[in-house]
Design an enzyme around this catalytic site. Structure first.
Site, PDB file in Angstrom:
ATOM      1  CG  ASP A 128      -0.308  -0.460   2.503  1.00  0.00           C
ATOM      2  OD1 ASP A 128       0.931  -0.414   2.599  1.00  0.00           O
ATOM      3  OD2 ASP A 128      -1.030  -0.872   3.415  1.00  0.00           O
TER       4      ASP A 128
ATOM      5  CG  ASN B  88      -9.091  -1.412  11.491  1.00  0.00           C
ATOM      6  OD1 ASN B  88      -8.153  -2.115  11.110  1.00  0.00           O
ATOM      7  ND2 ASN B  88      -9.449  -0.299  10.880  1.00  0.00           N
TER       8      ASN B  88
ATOM      9  CG  HIS C  11      -5.887  -2.258   8.569  1.00  0.00           C
ATOM     10  ND1 HIS C  11      -5.945  -0.904   8.778  1.00  0.00           N
ATOM     11  CD2 HIS C  11      -4.617  -2.620   8.917  1.00  0.00           C
ATOM     12  CE1 HIS C  11      -4.771  -0.489   9.214  1.00  0.00           C
ATOM     13  NE2 HIS C  11      -3.962  -1.513   9.301  1.00  0.00           N
TER      14      HIS C  11
ATOM     15  CD  GLU D  77      -8.670   0.925   7.295  1.00  0.00           C
ATOM     16  OE1 GLU D  77      -8.522  -0.057   8.056  1.00  0.00           O
ATOM     17  OE2 GLU D  77      -8.253   2.058   7.579  1.00  0.00           O
TER      18      GLU D  77
HETATM   19  P1  PGA Z   1       1.789  -1.785  12.855  1.00  0.00           P
HETATM   20  O1  PGA Z   1       0.610  -1.733  11.787  1.00  0.00           O
HETATM   21  O2  PGA Z   1       2.746  -2.798  12.365  1.00  0.00           O
HETATM   22  O3  PGA Z   1       2.356  -0.396  12.828  1.00  0.00           O
HETATM   23  O4  PGA Z   1       1.160  -2.141  14.155  1.00  0.00           O
HETATM   24  C1  PGA Z   1       0.124  -2.926  11.290  1.00  0.00           C
HETATM   25  C2  PGA Z   1      -0.904  -2.612  10.241  1.00  0.00           C
HETATM   26  O5  PGA Z   1      -1.552  -1.569  10.345  1.00  0.00           O
HETATM   27  O6  PGA Z   1      -1.065  -3.422   9.327  1.00  0.00           O
END
Ligand code: PGA
Length: 246
Positions: A66, A135, A137, A142
């Site tokens: 992404d 959440n 994702h 999302e």
């Molecule tokens: P993080 O994010 O590794 O910063 O916890 C994970 C994600 O949002 O996929």
């Protein structure tokens, strides 16, 4: 699911980097799907160490999950910048072989179609690395009412914006949209490796892998992936009962 527990973040990073190194040694031109965020930083440090110890990245190809819409690759919070800073500039990968959605392309249809085409031309992903958002994702897929198959442009949820605000000066600086690879390419990856550490990931990990498969928890789709490995530390696994996992 193949579950690899670790005592802490360092051990999880080491195990995940070894997993990726084995992939590269087995197939020197592997297509790696790469992730950003806090979770993979330790993995990339270990992969740089592995390169210095002889691991060859010269044939490796990468596609990132992404990118924020609106951020150019030289913006310090762009995922392109992250990838170069944390990994690419330290190893012998060819920059012709690294691919990240172009956040400056405002033509959404064109950008999404060209990223899908690119993944197809690469022959799909051999190993996809993932983190997991609070959440649920994966990439920036999302929570939603449906799983989106292809690359798409998403409106980031408030929880994602809040989680990522730690990297920006002000929360209002966090882009509100991002390009993300869709669920289809993630699910079509030959292997998927997720890293999750810390007690703040415990509830969502449990929901994703013990709860129903639902687009409201995008990571739950990985219950259906035939070659999925989770590397997580004890804090993140605190609600897991290994006996009841498939
Ligand atoms: P993080 O994010 O590794 O910063 O916890 C994970 C994600 O949002 O996929």
């Amino acid at each position: 699911m193949n579950l690899i527990p670790a005592t802490n973040y360092d051990e999880a990073s080491k195990k995940a980097a070894e997993f990726i190194a084995v992939q590269i040694k087995g197939k020197s031109d592997s297509v790696l799907g790469l992730a950003t965020g806090g979770s993979p930083v330790g993995i990339y440090e270990r992969l740089v160490d592995a390169y210095r110890a002889g691991l060859d990245f010269s044939q490796v190809r990468t596609v990132n999950l992404d990118e924020y819409v609106g951020l150019a690759s030289d913006h310090p919070q762009s995922y392109a910048y992250y990838m170069h800073t944390n990994l690419f500039r330290h190893i012998n990968i060819s920059l012709d072989n690294v691919h990240i959605p172009d956040g400056t392309d405002r033509n959404i249809q064109q950008q999404c179609a060209s990223y899908d085409r690119l993944i197809g031309e690469l022959g799909g992903i051999d190993l996809q690395l993932l983190g997991i958002g609070h959440n649920g994702h994966i990439g920036f897929n999302e929570p939603s009412t449906e799983f989106t198959k292809g690359t798409h442009c998403v409106d980031l949820t408030q929880t994602t914006i809040e989680a990522n605000a730690r990297y920006f000066e002000r929360e209002t600086d966090v882009p509100v949209k991002a390009y993300t690879m869709g669920i289809l390419h993630i699910m079509q990856a030959k292997k998927v490796l997720m890293i999750a550490c810390g007690s703040d990931k415990a509830r969502i990990l449990h929901r994703a892998f013990y709860g129903p498969v639902t687009p409201e928890v995008p990571a739950s789709i990985l219950q259906f992936h035939p070659n999925f490995t989770l590397i997580a530390d004890n804090q993140a696994l605190q609600y897991f009962n290994k006996n009841t996992l498939n």
